[in-house]
Design a protein around this motif. Structure first.
Motif, PDB file in Angstrom:
ATOM      1  N   THR A  16     -17.564  -1.932  40.080  1.00  0.00           N
ATOM      2  CA  THR A  16     -18.722  -2.862  39.842  1.00  0.00           C
ATOM      3  C   THR A  16     -18.287  -3.209  38.198  1.00  0.00           C
ATOM      4  O   THR A  16     -17.722  -3.027  37.736  1.00  0.00           O
ATOM      5  CB  THR A  16     -19.605  -1.903  40.054  1.00  0.00           C
ATOM      6  OG1 THR A  16     -20.018  -1.740  38.371  1.00  0.00           O
ATOM      7  CG2 THR A  16     -20.180  -0.829  40.691  1.00  0.00           C
ATOM      8  N   PRO A  17     -19.153  -4.881  38.408  1.00  0.00           N
ATOM      9  CA  PRO A  17     -18.413  -5.572  37.542  1.00  0.00           C
ATOM     10  C   PRO A  17     -19.670  -4.967  36.333  1.00  0.00           C
ATOM     11  O   PRO A  17     -18.672  -5.682  35.322  1.00  0.00           O
ATOM     12  CB  PRO A  17     -19.825  -6.961  37.457  1.00  0.00           C
ATOM     13  CG  PRO A  17     -19.341  -7.379  39.154  1.00  0.00           C
ATOM     14  CD  PRO A  17     -19.258  -5.532  39.771  1.00  0.00           C
TER      15      PRO A  17
ATOM     16  N   GLU B 111     -12.833 -11.995  36.049  1.00  0.00           N
ATOM     17  CA  GLU B 111     -12.628 -12.683  37.206  1.00  0.00           C
ATOM     18  C   GLU B 111     -11.645 -11.576  37.912  1.00  0.00           C
ATOM     19  O   GLU B 111     -11.576 -12.656  39.159  1.00  0.00           O
ATOM     20  CB  GLU B 111     -12.210 -13.753  36.820  1.00  0.00           C
ATOM     21  CG  GLU B 111     -13.593 -14.365  36.176  1.00  0.00           C
ATOM     22  CD  GLU B 111     -13.029 -16.723  35.774  1.00  0.00           C
ATOM     23  OE1 GLU B 111     -12.339 -16.953  35.933  1.00  0.00           O
ATOM     24  OE2 GLU B 111     -14.318 -16.871  34.725  1.00  0.00           O
TER      25      GLU B 111
ATOM     26  N   ARG C  32     -10.530  -9.372  38.480  1.00  0.00           N
ATOM     27  CA  ARG C  32     -10.283  -8.057  38.888  1.00  0.00           C
ATOM     28  C   ARG C  32     -11.545  -8.146  40.307  1.00  0.00           C
ATOM     29  O   ARG C  32     -10.646  -7.220  41.395  1.00  0.00           O
ATOM     30  CB  ARG C  32     -11.177  -7.161  37.686  1.00  0.00           C
ATOM     31  CG  ARG C  32     -11.009  -5.742  38.762  1.00  0.00           C
ATOM     32  CD  ARG C  32     -11.667  -4.538  37.548  1.00  0.00           C
ATOM     33  NE  ARG C  32     -10.191  -4.463  36.149  1.00  0.00           N
ATOM     34  CZ  ARG C  32      -9.424  -4.091  35.234  1.00  0.00           C
ATOM     35  NH1 ARG C  32     -10.669  -2.996  34.898  1.00  0.00           N
ATOM     36  NH2 ARG C  32      -8.686  -4.108  34.699  1.00  0.00           N
ATOM     37  N   LEU C  33     -12.287  -9.212  39.468  1.00  0.00           N
ATOM     38  CA  LEU C  33     -12.917  -9.345  41.192  1.00  0.00           C
ATOM     39  C   LEU C  33     -11.735  -9.482  42.240  1.00  0.00           C
ATOM     40  O   LEU C  33     -12.285  -9.515  43.703  1.00  0.00           O
ATOM     41  CB  LEU C  33     -14.051  -9.980  41.122  1.00  0.00           C
ATOM     42  CG  LEU C  33     -15.383  -9.059  40.215  1.00  0.00           C
ATOM     43  CD1 LEU C  33     -15.566 -10.148  39.419  1.00  0.00           C
ATOM     44  CD2 LEU C  33     -15.897  -7.790  41.093  1.00  0.00           C
ATOM     45  N   ARG C  34     -11.396 -10.685  42.147  1.00  0.00           N
ATOM     46  CA  ARG C  34     -10.550 -11.360  42.925  1.00  0.00           C
ATOM     47  C   ARG C  34      -9.038  -9.923  43.287  1.00  0.00           C
ATOM     48  O   ARG C  34      -8.998 -10.179  44.609  1.00  0.00           O
ATOM     49  CB  ARG C  34      -9.240 -12.391  41.902  1.00  0.00           C
ATOM     50  CG  ARG C  34     -10.013 -13.307  41.849  1.00  0.00           C
ATOM     51  CD  ARG C  34     -10.306 -14.068  42.746  1.00  0.00           C
ATOM     52  NE  ARG C  34      -9.634 -15.283  44.348  1.00  0.00           N
ATOM     53  CZ  ARG C  34      -8.823 -16.375  44.468  1.00  0.00           C
ATOM     54  NH1 ARG C  34      -9.274 -17.110  43.049  1.00  0.00           N
ATOM     55  NH2 ARG C  34      -7.713 -16.595  44.597  1.00  0.00           N
TER      56      ARG C  34
ATOM     57  N   GLN D 220      -9.879  -7.032  43.950  1.00  0.00           N
ATOM     58  CA  GLN D 220     -11.033  -6.408  44.588  1.00  0.00           C
ATOM     59  C   GLN D 220     -11.026  -7.050  46.649  1.00  0.00           C
ATOM     60  O   GLN D 220     -11.305  -6.481  47.579  1.00  0.00           O
ATOM     61  CB  GLN D 220     -12.138  -5.914  44.398  1.00  0.00           C
ATOM     62  CG  GLN D 220     -11.567  -5.296  43.244  1.00  0.00           C
ATOM     63  CD  GLN D 220     -13.703  -4.652  42.892  1.00  0.00           C
ATOM     64  OE1 GLN D 220     -14.668  -5.539  42.679  1.00  0.00           O
ATOM     65  NE2 GLN D 220     -13.587  -4.324  41.510  1.00  0.00           N
ATOM     66  N   GLU D 221     -10.798  -8.455  46.834  1.00  0.00           N
ATOM     67  CA  GLU D 221     -11.332  -9.053  47.601  1.00  0.00           C
ATOM     68  C   GLU D 221     -10.196  -8.569  49.350  1.00  0.00           C
ATOM     69  O   GLU D 221     -10.309  -8.762  50.404  1.00  0.00           O
ATOM     70  CB  GLU D 221     -10.534 -10.612  47.634  1.00  0.00           C
ATOM     71  CG  GLU D 221     -12.378 -11.235  46.717  1.00  0.00           C
ATOM     72  CD  GLU D 221     -12.068 -12.609  46.412  1.00  0.00           C
ATOM     73  OE1 GLU D 221     -11.285 -13.337  46.595  1.00  0.00           O
ATOM     74  OE2 GLU D 221     -13.100 -13.590  45.618  1.00  0.00           O
TER      75      GLU D 221
END
Length: 287
Positions: free
Chosen positions: A125-126, A148, A150-152, A154-155
């Protein structure tokens, strides 16, 4: 969720290998090819070592003409070069990614990951990412960029066009026991794991303290299985880098070690049950 860069990294790697095979079939040396095409020495070597960001179509056509490639094969290789030229999002993060790891991860049909002390990046999670990076020595600007990126990454698990990879993640109980962040942060992370474990393309398994020390491997390992028979690649995560394992023998050893680690962990359904129990305990605790 679509990804215009899907397949670009694998296409670039395959193109490098095919060009090497074509040159060897002509019995030309790499330096001879550079001399004939009036290129600087080393340019062909860089291509064949896959040390290029975006192949130039004019260079590819020059090589195919020199190697005497027929129309059908030339069309196939030019199409491969077009795919390899797509600019992926991770090129905007040169301060975060120093190699092709995010590209191979993006193109993988299956991702096998083992993390002994922290959760894999694709599962974080963030709040977990922020707590983890705050504990390091990176400056705040890098940490924001790292979140940023890491969230990309996960997409890819959310793709609905048939390209979402299968994720097999082996974690340890240790990664969930640290008292990082707030109680709500820790609860949200476990709830996120429970949600992910219910997806058809995610297989989450945990090695518990009660079952003894981690079995199979102790390093942070990413095994990326690629489409169309392309050889798998392995990346090891360290404190400051993600390093590729290039030796086929070493890649094979890590694959075998991962199998042992997976067999020593709880099955996916039992892991989900464990996580639900852990979440209930956390909600009842006063910490």
């Amino acid at each position: 969720m679509s990804d215009e860069a899907y397949g670009a990294t694998v296409a670039k790697r395959r193109l490098a290998r095919r060009l090497t095979e074509l040159r060897r079939a002509t019995q030309f040396t790499a330096n001879h090819v550079c001399d004939v095409l009036n290129w600087g020495r080393g340019k062909v070597g860089r291509f064949e070592a896959n040390q290029w960001k975006r192949p130039e179509m004019s260079d590819i056509r020059d090589l195919l003409r020199l190697y005497g490639v027929g129309d059908a094969q030339r069309e196939e290789l030019e199409e491969l070069a077009v795919r390899a030229r797509v600019r992926p999002w991770w090129r905007d993060y040169p301060d975060i990614f120093e190699n092709e790891f995010p590209g191979f991860e993006n193109d993988a049909v299956r991702i096998r990951v083992f993390m002994p002390l922290v959760l894999p990046g694709l599962l974080q999670t963030p709040s977990y990412v922020e707590a983890l990076t705050r504990a390091g020595a990176r400056p705040p600007a890098w940490r924001r960029r790292g979140l940023e990126a890491r969230l990309r990454r996960q997409e890819k698990l959310d793709r609905t066009d048939g390209t979402a990879p299968r994720l097999i993640a082996v974690i340890t109980e240790a990664s969930l026991m640290y008292r990082w962040g707030t109680k709500i942060d820790r609860r949200d992370q476990i709830a996120h794991l429970i949600d992910l474990s219910g997806r058809p393309n995610v297989d989450l398994r945990i090695q518990r303290f009660a079952d003894g020390p981690p079995t199979g491997m102790h390093s942070m390992v990413n095994i990326l299985d690629l489409p169309d028979g392309e050889p798998s690649v392995v990346y090891l995560e360290t404190d400051y880098a993600i390093e590729e394992v290039s030796s086929p023998e070493s890649v094979g050893n890590y694959i075998q070690s991962f199998s042992r680690a997976s067999e020593a962990a709880l099955e996916a359904a039992d892991t989900t049950a464990y996580l639900i129990q852990l979440l209930e305990q956390l909600e009842l605790s006063n910490d």
